[in-house]
Design an enzyme around this catalytic site. Sequence first.
Site, short mmCIF file in Angstrom:
data_model
loop_
_atom_site.label_atom_id
_atom_site.label_comp_id
_atom_site.label_asym_id
_atom_site.label_seq_id
_atom_site.Cartn_x
_atom_site.Cartn_y
_atom_site.Cartn_z
N TYR A 297 35.23 45.91 33.43
CA TYR A 297 36.56 45.74 32.83
C TYR A 297 36.61 44.44 32.04
O TYR A 297 36.32 43.36 32.56
CB TYR A 297 37.61 45.73 33.93
CG TYR A 297 39.02 45.98 33.46
CD1 TYR A 297 39.55 47.27 33.46
CD2 TYR A 297 39.84 44.94 33.03
CE1 TYR A 297 40.85 47.51 33.06
CE2 TYR A 297 41.14 45.18 32.62
CZ TYR A 297 41.64 46.47 32.63
OH TYR A 297 42.94 46.71 32.23
N TYR A 341 41.77 49.76 24.46
CA TYR A 341 42.36 49.27 25.71
C TYR A 341 43.17 50.40 26.32
O TYR A 341 44.30 50.65 25.91
CB TYR A 341 43.23 48.05 25.43
CG TYR A 341 43.97 47.53 26.65
CD1 TYR A 341 43.28 46.95 27.70
CD2 TYR A 341 45.35 47.60 26.72
CE1 TYR A 341 43.94 46.45 28.81
CE2 TYR A 341 46.04 47.10 27.83
CZ TYR A 341 45.33 46.54 28.87
OH TYR A 341 45.99 46.04 29.96
#
Length: 390
Positions: A297, A341
Amino acid sequence: MSVRTKDTLGGRAAIVGIGATEFSKDSGRSELRLAVEAVRAALDDAGLTPADVDGMVTFTMDTSPEITVAQAVGMGELSFFSRIHYGGGAACATVQQAALAVATGVAEVVVCYRAFNERSGRRFGSGVQRREPSAEGAALGWSLPFGLLTPASWVAMAAQRYLHTYGLTPEAFGQVAVVDRKYAATNPAAYFHGKPITLADHAASRWIVEPLRLLDCCQETDGGQALVVTSVERARDLPHPPAVITAAAQGAGRAQEQMTSYYRDDLTGLPEMGVVARQLWRTSGLTPAGIDVGILYDHFTPFVLTQLEEFGFCKPGEAADFVAEERLPLNTHGGQLGEAYLHGMNGVAEGVRQLRGTSVNQIPGAGRVLVTAGTGVPTSGLILGSDDRG
């Protein structure tokens, strides 16, 4: 799951379908429609129909409830529905929840999804603007009056301490940005397709909050991503090789807050990811040497470095060199810095593609993929593997 013992979830469920909308800065349609498009695409990919679905999992920060998406897609009765808290920290936990439901017989086919207009609508990067009274808001009250109003500013505090502790410069963070954008440049689905960067480009990008520059911060994206989870046995009869959920874990550390855990003894690590790492290694029986691809991430570059260190790929303070030397393929879709995103859900999908052998940046022989969710918050992670018996 216990933070001290091996759990028994691994190997009992698999991801069998992935689907997404295009990734853009202005989708021109509602978040519900984005969710529906992604879910339908994932079901088509899995060779299943809406009537096969009896479970749904999503995030708390979502405007499209499970029952509304189910109705719009044309699903029937649901026996399981769940939402996971803490923003991007929920990404891998949605898959864990789906696997738990499948493994216990609560549901047979579970869809996990995330869809938002995070660029044209509500922008998380704009920070705190209005908040109802809550315990979480009270915690933020220790930071907001001093100007720490945005996610970048919250991360910058830990990033500055990391650089100071290990005698590094912001170029350490640039290594992550360069690698992500290298892979995004060859990914047609990525927003930054065809646009690699250099360390010089990183150093020339404007400051957001020192020591973070523009190219240390992920994008804001409109789009949707969905995943389909079912049993490994059923998966073997479906069109694609299953991505077996070898291990799944959630983690919160001591003195945990959302992005502002400044009262811990040490700000240079991510204890919540340490909890996840220990459980993933314990349950899978693997070590860092057994991982072929890392999908970590990357809402902000510094926390990619600390994740590598929490998982034991390298020693504290050595992750920048580890990334620069490309000892482990990282974020082969371009990550949230380069592709989109989507609160990490597109990273899970990339893990599936690597195991199927269909990634645009395919790593030869990829058989074990580590995927992580949001950092700085209570979080989650997965180890996905090929079906050894398939």
